[in-house]
Structure formats: structure tokens, C-alpha cells
Design an enzyme around this catalytic site. Structure first.
Site, PDB file in Angstrom:
ATOM      1  N   ASP A 465      68.487  16.177 -24.015  1.00 13.70           N
ATOM      2  CA  ASP A 465      68.665  15.126 -23.010  1.00 13.70           C
ATOM      3  C   ASP A 465      69.500  15.723 -21.885  1.00 13.70           C
ATOM      4  O   ASP A 465      70.216  16.710 -22.080  1.00 13.70           O
ATOM      5  CB  ASP A 465      69.374  13.910 -23.627  1.00 13.70           C
ATOM      6  N   ASP A 489      67.870  19.780 -18.611  1.00 12.69           N
ATOM      7  CA  ASP A 489      67.132  19.048 -17.584  1.00 12.69           C
ATOM      8  C   ASP A 489      65.696  19.563 -17.646  1.00 12.69           C
ATOM      9  O   ASP A 489      65.430  20.725 -17.324  1.00 12.69           O
ATOM     10  CB  ASP A 489      67.771  19.329 -16.216  1.00 12.69           C
ATOM     11  N   VAL A 490      64.768  18.699 -18.041  1.00 14.32           N
ATOM     12  CA  VAL A 490      63.395  19.173 -18.286  1.00 14.32           C
ATOM     13  C   VAL A 490      62.668  19.593 -17.019  1.00 14.32           C
ATOM     14  O   VAL A 490      61.624  20.244 -17.098  1.00 14.32           O
ATOM     15  CB  VAL A 490      62.550  18.122 -19.047  1.00 14.32           C
ATOM     16  N   ASN A 516      59.045  13.154 -23.795  1.00 13.91           N
ATOM     17  CA  ASN A 516      59.260  11.727 -23.533  1.00 13.91           C
ATOM     18  C   ASN A 516      60.049  11.456 -22.259  1.00 13.91           C
ATOM     19  O   ASN A 516      59.845  10.428 -21.614  1.00 13.91           O
ATOM     20  CB  ASN A 516      59.988  11.157 -24.761  1.00 13.91           C
ATOM     21  N   TYR A 583      54.917   6.456  -9.806  1.00 15.82           N
ATOM     22  CA  TYR A 583      54.930   6.507 -11.272  1.00 15.82           C
ATOM     23  C   TYR A 583      53.505   6.654 -11.802  1.00 15.82           C
ATOM     24  O   TYR A 583      53.207   7.555 -12.590  1.00 15.82           O
ATOM     25  CB  TYR A 583      55.572   5.216 -11.785  1.00 15.82           C
ATOM     26  N   LYS A 587      51.741   9.646 -14.049  1.00 15.66           N
ATOM     27  CA  LYS A 587      51.360   9.355 -15.438  1.00 15.66           C
ATOM     28  C   LYS A 587      49.854   9.561 -15.651  1.00 15.66           C
ATOM     29  O   LYS A 587      49.432   9.985 -16.730  1.00 15.66           O
ATOM     30  CB  LYS A 587      51.772   7.933 -15.807  1.00 15.66           C
ATOM     31  N   THR A 618      64.096  -0.471 -22.053  1.00 16.23           N
ATOM     32  CA  THR A 618      64.893   0.756 -22.110  1.00 16.23           C
ATOM     33  C   THR A 618      65.575   0.942 -20.763  1.00 16.23           C
ATOM     34  O   THR A 618      65.391   0.141 -19.854  1.00 16.23           O
ATOM     35  CB  THR A 618      64.013   2.008 -22.363  1.00 16.23           C
TER      36      THR A 618
END
Ligand code: ZN
Length: 685
Positions: A465, A489-490, A516, A583, A587, A618
Site C-alpha cells: 500500500d 506506490d504502484v 486492486n 475512471y 477501467k 470504501t
């Protein structure tokens, strides 16, 4: 070796255990002191006792022995870890000429005061027959280094003089108990009993006296070794360049072992790496290979490490494919030799036994370190810690003389001894056991729920994370030895590569990815704000997934065991909401990315699947996003979460369950699973 005894600590343990006889409380305290030093005992090894009196239900006062029960570890023992057994019937048994192990265990259980107590140690009779109050038994490294020698008795005589009671090797059990008792009765001055190639016994009138005699004996052996030690020569390194890369080698080792041992795809043993300076220095010794082949330092260790480790000579770090082939060939050869040892030992002993797994557990890889394997990281770490002491002890023994531990046939007796087998718990095959999952965004929401679900199903989880504090809190609250973590940090592919290497270092490889991490930026694409949000979203919600998938796919390909790439997409991929373009576009790209991985890597057994979830409470909905998204659909907040065909609010746990299913669906790839309560407009097509 320094004594850890403290009168104040001893009294504190007595005070904490009101109602427990004082001697038993002190026994508990000094047993823990032994357990606290890995150079004395490791993982359930060693045993301790104290003799005293107890009252039966009829009010009769009898002599009893409080002896370590099996299943207890000295480091963490509590008073019930020394159950009481009646001494008189055990003493009478000494008159027998022989007794089988099963008969002995039956007699021990019959002598317990508490029927439900754990089975007393297999060395109970030895403790019973020694005429001393407190008795301490350890497998101290230094004692093994001086007694695992062709002339061990003479060396120990020099070290301990008249205090020595030398007991030639015999397997633990009734015969050893009688042999030790006879040896003690023949001497009046002996206080240090060395069991050849096995360990040390000391005793005393008080817990402190017995414990400090152990420390004194070990210290004397340590001083002797320090004085006599000759420097050993180091082999000229056969490895020049390139330097071995952990994330290249460990997955190949894991894959080779899994393939040969016939594990199902996407499963493999867990690896614990010891690349300490001591491990690397051991592997460089010119006699390292010969020492490894010689076997265990004490028979007790054979059930954890097998009779020998596998020393990989001149590993092909320069050529990954050649390295895989080399590892497979060496593991297969090890197993052939194990089979021969098993058949030969059965024939020589005239027994029939069920063969244990013939695969090596510990691997010595020059310039890389020592890899220990197990069904879980805990099992692998136990083997790793035992082997660290094995290397130190073998080196010391070779440096003062000749390392000569118990021979292979004696090791066979212990490896196939029903009483030792009882120490190993049977394998409980959980749905995700033998799988390492790399979970991103694991500190909260869906990522956290998925990490917890995977742990509950037996997986090992490497959690990452961006939020370091939240990650530490979340993984701590998961309360599992099977979870490790790194901040990452992805969107930064270098950081992702580093995190993947840390996952490999932690568990040996990666079998499942739950990619995720994401966010939910809004904006109209024709506006400047929307355009900026789109670029940012593509970075996190699309390209970062490829950073993770790419790094993981390379580990999976090195393992050659297939794998599962799981992506958290969104129903927005199929059904855009107004003003949610940044977004939805990313996606939709993520679903395409999922399918592309399914197409490109299917032939290598790597599956790629996505989940389209919708409206999960969330952090994604923080910062006004919830209100804004609900308003965009003309709904109130709670209504928004239940606006689906089932009128049911979908939770992070529902998504975690779907990820768990996809992680174990061997025939499913390129699939999108919806977890959205039902939304006809977003049905996959
Ligand atoms: Zn022992």
C-alpha cells in the site's frame, strides 16, 4: 555463554504462578532460559524436569516427576508444560530387559496424574532414573561440536576432566535411560553428562544450580573450540558474474521443487532465505559440500531438515534456463539417493516403513545463501534456524578436528521413529495453502478484505500500500505469520519491482496477484480538468496494473507453475456513469489488459481475470465522491448502495470472496465476474 539467571525474574515467575508448587514455577522459569538461547535448544528440542511430591485424590502423598510434555517448546513453556507422573511405577520398570517405544509411551501415559495432560517426553525415563532433583537436557551447539568427533570422548575428557560422564550413542528411549542411569551410578563426581553425538545433561539441587551447570559446561566447550580452532580454507569462488538475483533464483528453486514433488499447478513450497554473512561464509568453505553431505548435528533435527541438505555446486546464475534445469537435475538426484538410503536402511534393520517425501528441505546456494522450504513460512523458518546452527556447529567441529555425527543408519532410526513423527503435525490442506498472493492497496477497503480472506484460506500474503502507517496497522491486525508487507506506490514501476523482489525474499515467489489499488476521479473529458483527470487515472487505474502484472508475470514464468493475475476493474468498464469518464475509460482499458494477459500467457498456465464490482463503501467514495455519484444517479447515499437488481448492498467481503474463487479456478481465464448486486446495463458482453 552467559547465564541469564536473575533471582528477581525467578521470583516474579513464582509470584505470577500462585497455586503452582514453587519448584515447578522455578522449573518453568529456567526451562524458558534454556529455550531463550538458540545455541542451546531449537524448536521443541531439549527437555527438563523436577522431582517433587503431590497429593492424590485420596489424600495420599506420593513422589512425582514433573517432566516436559510433548508439544511444548522450552522458550514459551508454562507450568502445565511439565505434567506430573508417578515416579514409583516408572522406577520399577527399570528391571525390565527391554520395552518397545509404544509400551514405554503407554506406561508414561498410565503414570500421569492428569489423564488429559500431554504425553511426557520420550526421555522421561532417563529423567526418572537420574538421582537428582532438577535436570536440564539440551542439544547445545558447542557440546555437539566437541562430541560429533571420532575421538569425542577424549576431547570431552580434556574439557571436563572428572566431571564428565560419557554415554556412547544410543537412540533415545528405554535403552538410553538405562545406560545413562548405569553410567551415573558408577561415578561419584560426575556433573556433566555428555550423550555422544546427541547432547548434554546437567542436574542440581536447585533450578539455578542445574541451569548454571549447563551454561558452565557449554562455556567450557566454547572456550576449548575458540582455543583449538584452526582457520579453514575458502574455495576459490566458482561464481564470477553476474551476481545471483534473488527474484530470479528463488522462484526457480520453488518451481523445480513443486514440479518434481508433483504439487498441483499454482502451488509451491514456501521458501525462507538466510543470506546472512555466516551462511554465505559457510558456503564458501572448501569443505562446505562435504560437511553438508555428512548430515545432522544431532538426530533430533532429522525430521526438520532431512538427513542432509542439498549443496548446489557451481549454480548457473549466468543462465536462468540452465539454472532451472540444473536445480531439477540436482533435486531429482537427491531424491534418488534418498530412496537408496531408505531402501538400504530398511533392509539393514529388517523393517518395513512408509517412505517420507524424498525431496530436500534445505538448499545451500553459494553466493546466494541458504534456502529452507516448508508448507508454511513457519515450517520453513524452523528448518532455516536449525540449519543456521547446523552450519555453525559443523564448521566448529571441522575446525577443531573431524566432523563425525551419528551415522546414516542411526539417523534413519530417528527419522522413521514413530515417536518423532508425532512431533510433525499432519498437513491440513487449505484452499489457498502453498500459494503466495501479492495484494495491492491492502491497507483498506477491498484490498484489506481480500488479504484477510486469503489468509483465512491458508495463503501467504504480501501486502502493499502507499500508506505506510495504515499498512502496518492493517497487517498487524491480520495477526498471521503468513503476512508480510512493503510500502509501494504502484504507479512507480521501480518501486513495484522492488516490492515484488521483497515478496520473493519473504516467501520465495508469487502465485496470485490481486491488483486492486485505484481511485475514482471524475470530470468531463472535453474540459481541461477532465483531461488532466483522465491522464492521472490512466496512470493509476490502468498503467499501474501493468506495472504489477508485468513484475508478477516474470516471477510466475520463472517458477513455471502458472499463476493467477486478478484485477479489480469496475462495472464502469461496461456501463459508464455521467461525468465519470476518467475512471470509466481507464477501467475499460483494464478489462482489455486482463484479456490481453489471458491471451498472451495462457499457454504458460498464467490466468488473468477481472472483477467488476460496483458501489462498495470504501475510501474510494471519500472526499465527496459518494454524494456526487449518488446525485448523478438522482439517489440518496444509502439508496445509491442498494440500487441494484437484488436491492442489496454489496460489501468488500463479497468482492474478496470472488477474488478467492478466481484464485482457485484452474479452468477460468479472460473472464469478468460481476459483484454488483445485479445491473442489467452493466452485464458483461
Ligand atoms: Zn535429546
Amino acid at each position: 555463554m552467559r547465564s541469564r539467571w536473575s533471582d528477581a525474574d525467578a521470583e516474579r515467575v513464582v509470584a505470577e504462578n500462585a497455586g503452582v508448587p514453587r519448584d515447578v514455577a522455578l522449573r518453568t522459569y529456567s526451562a524458558r532460559l534454556l529455550g531463550a538461547d538458540q545455541a542451546l535448544v531449537l524448536h521443541g528440542g531439549g527437555n527438563t524436569s523436577v522431582k517433587g511430591r503431590a497429593k492424590t485424590l485420596l489424600g495420599e502423598e506420593i513422589d512425582v516427576l514433573f517432566i516436559k510434555g510433548s508439544g511444548w517448546d522450552l522458550a514459551t513453556i508454562e507450568p502445565p508444560g511439565h505434567p506430573a507422573v508417578r515416579l514409583a511405577p516408572l522406577l520399577r520398570l527399570r528391571a525390565l530387559a527391554s520395552m518397545t517405544d509404544e509400551e514405554m509411551v503407554n506406561e508414561l501415559r498410565l503414570s500421569l496424574l492428569q489423564a488429559s495432560a500431554p504425553t511426557p517426553s520420550v526421555e522421561t525415563l532417563l529423567h526418572a532414573y537420574l538421582p537428582a532433583k532438577f535436570i536440564d537436557h539440551t542439544h547445545a551447539d558447542a557440546i555437539l561440536a566437541v562430541s560429533d568427533q571420532p575421538d569425542g570422548e577424549a576431547i570431552c575428557r580434556v574439557i571436563f576432566g572428572d566431571a564428565l560422564i560419557w554415554v556412547p550413542y544410543v537412540m533415545p528411549g528405554f535403552a538410553l535411560a538405562k545406560r545413562c542411569a548405569d553410567a551415573v551410578e558408577r561415578t561419584s563426581r560426575g556433573t556433566v553428562m555428555v550423550l555422544e553425538r546427541h547432547g548434554l545433561f546437567t542436574w542440581g539441587e536447585s533450578a539455578k544450580e542445574s541451569y548454571e551447570r549447563t551454561i558452565d559446561a557449554v562455556s567450557r566447550a566454547e572456550r576449548f573450540i575458540a582455543e583449538k580452532r584452526r582457520p579453514h580454507s575458502t574455495a576459490a569462488s566458482s561464481i564470477t558474474a553476474p551476481f545471483p538475483k534473488i527474484d530470479d533464483v528463488l522462484p526457480r528453486l520453488r518451481g523445480a521443487l513443486a514440479k518434481l514433488s508433483g504439487l498441483a499447478s499454482e502451488r509451491a513450497p514456501i521458501v525462507a532465505l538466510d543470506d546472512s554473512e555466516a551462511a554465505l561464509a559457510f558456503a564458501r568453505r572448501d569443505d562446505a559440500h562435504a560437511l553438508v553431505e555428512t548430515g545432522c548435528i544431532t538426530p533430533d533435527h532429522v525430521i526438520r531438515t532431512k538427513p542432509t541438505a542439498l549443496y548446489v555446486r557451481a549454480p548457473r546464475y549466468d543462465d536462468p534456463a540452465a539454472l532451472s534445469a540444473q536445480l531439477e537435475a540436482e533435486i531429482a538426484e537427491y531424491a534418488r539417493r534418498y530412496d537408496a538410503y531408505f531402501a538400504d536402511s530398511c533392509a539393514r534393520r529388517g523393517v518395513t516403513k512408509k517412505k517420507l517425501a524424498p525431496w530436500p528441505v534445505v538448499f545451500v546456494l553459494p553466493e546466494l545463501g541458504v534456502c529452507a522450504t516448508g508448507r508454511t513460512i513457519e515450517e520453513a523458518r524452523i528448518a532455516s534456524e536449525i540449519y543456521a546452527h547446523t552450519m555453525a556447529t559443523m564448521s566448529a567441529a571441522a575446525d577443531i578436528g573431524t566432523y563425525a555425527p551419528v551415522d546414516r543408519l542411526d539417523l534413519f532410526d530417528v527419522e522413521y521413529w514413530s515417536l518423532e513423527q508425532a512431533k510433525l503435525k499432519p498437513a491440513a490442506e487449505a484452499p489457498l495453502s502453498g500459494r503466495v498472493a501479492f495484494v495491492t492497496g491492502a491497507a483498506s477497503g477491498i484490498g484489506r478484505a481480500t488479504a484477510s480472506r486469503f489468509l483465512a484460506l491458508g495463503a501467504h500474503v504480501f501486502a502493499i500500500d502507499r500508506d505506510a502507517d495504515a499498512l502496518v496497522t492493517a497487517t498487524r491486525e491480520m495477526k498471521s505469520k503468513r503476512v508480510a508487507h512493503a510500502t509501494c506506490d504502484v504507479t512507480d514501476d521501480v518501486e513495484v519491482g522492488r516490492a515484488m523482489e521483497q515478496a520473493v525474499r519473504a516467501f520465495g515467489g508469487v502465485d496470485v496477484v490481486v491488483s486492486n489499488a485505484g481511485n475514482a476521479p471524475e470530470g468531463l473529458l472535453h474540459t481541461e480538468r477532465g483531461e488532466a483527470a483522465l491522464r492521472e487515472s490512466l496512470d493509476l487505474n490502468l498503467l499501474a496494473h501493468n506495472n504489477v502484472a508485468r513484475a508478477a508475470a516474470n516471477v510466475m514464468l520463472a517458477q513455471g507453475r502458472g499463476g493467477a493475475l486478478l484485477f479489480n476493474a469496475s462495472k464502469s468498464a461496461f456501463n459508464q456513469g455521467p461525468g465519470f469518464g476518467p475512471y470509466a475509460v481507464a477501467k475499460a482499458g483494464l478489462v482489455a489488459l486482463t484479456r490481453q494477459y489471458a491471451v498472451d500467457l495462457g499457454a504458460r498456465g498464467i490466468r488473468a481475470n477481472a472483477i467488476n464490482a460496483d458501489r462498495i463503501r470504501t475510501a474510494l467514495f471519500g472526499g465527496g465522491v459518494l454524494e456526487s455519484r449518488a446525485a448523478a444517479r438522482g439517489l440518496g447515499a444509502d439508496e445509491y448502495f442498494r440500487a441494484n437488481l437484488l436491492h442489496r448492498e454489496v460489501t468488500a467481503n463479497d468482492v474478496a470472496d470472488a477474488f478467492a474463487y478466481l484464485a482457485t479456478a484452474p479452468s477460468t481465464t479472460g473472464c469478468v465476474v460481476t459483484v454488483d448486486g445485479g445491473n442489467a446495463a452493466a452485464f458483461p458482453r
